[in-house]
Motif scaffolding. Structure first.
Motif, PDB file in Angstrom:
ATOM      1  N   LEU A   1      15.030   1.335  -5.995  1.00  0.00           N
ATOM      2  CA  LEU A   1      14.750   0.032  -7.064  1.00  0.00           C
ATOM      3  C   LEU A   1      13.360   0.284  -8.275  1.00  0.00           C
ATOM      4  N   PRO A   2      12.963   1.714  -7.612  1.00  0.00           N
ATOM      5  CA  PRO A   2      11.880   1.727  -8.693  1.00  0.00           C
ATOM      6  C   PRO A   2      12.605   2.825 -10.360  1.00  0.00           C
ATOM      7  N   LEU A   3      13.548   3.369 -10.120  1.00  0.00           N
ATOM      8  CA  LEU A   3      14.507   3.981 -10.922  1.00  0.00           C
ATOM      9  C   LEU A   3      15.193   3.523 -11.529  1.00  0.00           C
ATOM     10  N   LEU A   4      15.820   2.139 -11.248  1.00  0.00           N
ATOM     11  CA  LEU A   4      17.126   1.217 -11.756  1.00  0.00           C
ATOM     12  C   LEU A   4      16.193   0.268 -12.760  1.00  0.00           C
ATOM     13  N   PHE A   5      15.043  -0.528 -12.151  1.00  0.00           N
ATOM     14  CA  PHE A   5      14.469  -1.152 -12.709  1.00  0.00           C
ATOM     15  C   PHE A   5      12.988  -1.090 -13.121  1.00  0.00           C
ATOM     16  N   PHE A   6      12.223  -0.410 -13.267  1.00  0.00           N
ATOM     17  CA  PHE A   6      11.121   0.207 -14.588  1.00  0.00           C
ATOM     18  C   PHE A   6      11.462  -0.610 -16.044  1.00  0.00           C
ATOM     19  N   PRO A   7      12.402  -0.339 -16.055  1.00  0.00           N
ATOM     20  CA  PRO A   7      12.348  -1.117 -17.892  1.00  0.00           C
ATOM     21  C   PRO A   7      11.659  -2.840 -17.497  1.00  0.00           C
ATOM     22  N   LEU A   8      12.060  -3.541 -16.570  1.00  0.00           N
ATOM     23  CA  LEU A   8      12.039  -5.396 -16.453  1.00  0.00           C
ATOM     24  C   LEU A   8      10.148  -4.664 -16.007  1.00  0.00           C
ATOM     25  N   THR A   9       9.647  -3.953 -15.457  1.00  0.00           N
ATOM     26  CA  THR A   9       8.569  -4.083 -14.606  1.00  0.00           C
ATOM     27  C   THR A   9       7.136  -4.134 -15.453  1.00  0.00           C
ATOM     28  N   GLY A  10       7.563  -3.382 -16.880  1.00  0.00           N
ATOM     29  CA  GLY A  10       6.101  -3.112 -17.915  1.00  0.00           C
ATOM     30  C   GLY A  10       5.075  -2.502 -17.917  1.00  0.00           C
ATOM     31  N   LYS A  11       5.725  -1.253 -16.220  1.00  0.00           N
ATOM     32  CA  LYS A  11       4.711  -0.131 -15.586  1.00  0.00           C
ATOM     33  C   LYS A  11       5.557   0.941 -15.926  1.00  0.00           C
ATOM     34  N   PRO A  12       4.545   1.990 -16.962  1.00  0.00           N
ATOM     35  CA  PRO A  12       5.390   3.309 -16.819  1.00  0.00           C
ATOM     36  C   PRO A  12       5.631   3.792 -15.506  1.00  0.00           C
ATOM     37  N   LEU A  13       6.398   4.289 -15.802  1.00  0.00           N
ATOM     38  CA  LEU A  13       8.047   5.283 -14.202  1.00  0.00           C
ATOM     39  C   LEU A  13       6.971   5.333 -13.893  1.00  0.00           C
ATOM     40  N   PRO A  14       6.074   6.829 -13.526  1.00  0.00           N
ATOM     41  CA  PRO A  14       5.379   7.424 -12.998  1.00  0.00           C
ATOM     42  C   PRO A  14       3.985   6.985 -11.928  1.00  0.00           C
ATOM     43  N   GLU A  15       3.603   5.060 -13.139  1.00  0.00           N
ATOM     44  CA  GLU A  15       2.420   4.480 -12.693  1.00  0.00           C
ATOM     45  C   GLU A  15       3.793   4.208 -11.082  1.00  0.00           C
ATOM     46  N   LEU A  16       5.030   3.697 -11.426  1.00  0.00           N
ATOM     47  CA  LEU A  16       6.173   2.715 -10.188  1.00  0.00           C
ATOM     48  C   LEU A  16       6.133   3.782  -9.756  1.00  0.00           C
ATOM     49  N   LEU A  17       6.186   4.833 -10.041  1.00  0.00           N
ATOM     50  CA  LEU A  17       6.893   5.287  -8.432  1.00  0.00           C
ATOM     51  C   LEU A  17       6.328   6.718  -7.669  1.00  0.00           C
ATOM     52  N   ASN A  18       4.371   6.293  -7.857  1.00  0.00           N
ATOM     53  CA  ASN A  18       3.596   6.346  -6.958  1.00  0.00           C
ATOM     54  C   ASN A  18       3.428   5.038  -6.117  1.00  0.00           C
ATOM     55  N   ILE A  19       3.980   3.559  -6.715  1.00  0.00           N
ATOM     56  CA  ILE A  19       2.995   2.341  -5.756  1.00  0.00           C
ATOM     57  C   ILE A  19       4.669   2.507  -4.748  1.00  0.00           C
ATOM     58  N   SER A  20       5.584   3.011  -5.163  1.00  0.00           N
ATOM     59  CA  SER A  20       6.727   3.622  -4.133  1.00  0.00           C
ATOM     60  C   SER A  20       6.560   4.652  -2.321  1.00  0.00           C
ATOM     61  N   ARG A  21       6.000   4.930  -3.427  1.00  0.00           N
ATOM     62  CA  ARG A  21       5.973   6.289  -2.413  1.00  0.00           C
ATOM     63  C   ARG A  21       5.602   5.491  -0.850  1.00  0.00           C
ATOM     64  N   LEU A  22       4.365   4.091  -0.941  1.00  0.00           N
ATOM     65  CA  LEU A  22       3.698   2.788   0.088  1.00  0.00           C
ATOM     66  C   LEU A  22       4.532   2.612   0.594  1.00  0.00           C
ATOM     67  N   TRP A  23       5.851   2.113   0.664  1.00  0.00           N
ATOM     68  CA  TRP A  23       7.469   1.654   0.916  1.00  0.00           C
ATOM     69  C   TRP A  23       7.992   2.782   1.959  1.00  0.00           C
ATOM     70  N   LEU A  24       8.557   3.638   0.490  1.00  0.00           N
ATOM     71  CA  LEU A  24       9.187   4.662   1.192  1.00  0.00           C
ATOM     72  C   LEU A  24       8.800   5.894   2.259  1.00  0.00           C
TER      73      LEU A  24
ATOM     74  N   ALA B   1       6.796   4.583   4.876  1.00  0.00           N
ATOM     75  CA  ALA B   1       7.238   4.053   5.637  1.00  0.00           C
ATOM     76  C   ALA B   1       8.548   4.095   6.495  1.00  0.00           C
ATOM     77  N   ILE B   2       9.598   2.747   5.270  1.00  0.00           N
ATOM     78  CA  ILE B   2      10.630   3.364   5.951  1.00  0.00           C
ATOM     79  C   ILE B   2      11.748   4.751   6.513  1.00  0.00           C
ATOM     80  N   GLN B   3      10.737   5.451   5.073  1.00  0.00           N
ATOM     81  CA  GLN B   3      11.807   6.751   5.740  1.00  0.00           C
ATOM     82  C   GLN B   3      11.397   7.280   6.891  1.00  0.00           C
ATOM     83  N   GLY B   4       9.954   6.630   6.701  1.00  0.00           N
ATOM     84  CA  GLY B   4       9.570   7.096   8.564  1.00  0.00           C
ATOM     85  C   GLY B   4       9.922   6.862   9.586  1.00  0.00           C
ATOM     86  N   LEU B   5      10.654   5.384   9.077  1.00  0.00           N
ATOM     87  CA  LEU B   5      11.389   4.903  10.827  1.00  0.00           C
ATOM     88  C   LEU B   5      12.657   5.157  10.692  1.00  0.00           C
TER      89      LEU B   5
END
Length: 141
Positions: A96-119, A121-125
């Motif tokens: 998700l963050p890799l494909l859609f970062f151009p559409l979010t308006g956020k820099p990729l490093p910031e988006l990757l850091n945000i994605s660590r939160l949900w990743l 949780a799901i990775q643990g499960l």
């Protein structure tokens, strides 16, 4: 469900390795062509997100192949489906963050850091369910 354990393990392995492969290619393209991308940061984000699960899967597949463990044992359909759906969800959320970062308006490093939160949780499960499924031994067979 009439899947054998071997078939179910291979299907889960296919989900993870195909998903990792797609992410790998996307990361290569971003590394080569994105102007504001930090390749070190990209790979520091990706590798811990995928390598532990791939190592678990590969280790079990190699072990069962070498030990010629009974691969026709019955599977728990619920555990298999849960592992499969959590795996698919995780791989899609990884992309998700890799494909859609151009559409979010956020820099990729910031988006990757945000994605660590949900990743995380799901990775643990997904890892927990896959660990339980992959190493399951059925004493009835």
């Amino acid at each position: 469900m009439s899947l054998t354990m071997q078939t179910a393990r291979k299907r889960l392995a296919l989900v993870w390795f195909a998903g990792a492969g797609v992410c790998f290619v996307v990361l290569l393209l971003i590394s080569f062509f994105a102007e504001d991308a930090d390749p070190t940061g990209l790979w520091d984000w990706f590798l811990p997100a995928i390598v532990p699960n791939l190592s678990l899967i590969l280790g079990v597949l190699v072990y069962t192949h070498r030990q010629q463990v009974a691969t026709d044992m019955r599977i728990d359909p619920f555990l298999y489906r849960l592992a499969l759906w959590l795996s698919l969800l995780y791989v899609l959320l990884l992309l998700l963050p890799l494909l859609f970062f151009p559409l979010t308006g956020k820099p990729l490093p910031e988006l990757l850091n945000i994605s660590r939160l949900w990743l995380a949780a799901i990775q643990g499960l997904a890892t927990g369910v896959m660990g339980a499924f992959f190493v399951r031994q059925d004493s009835k067979n």
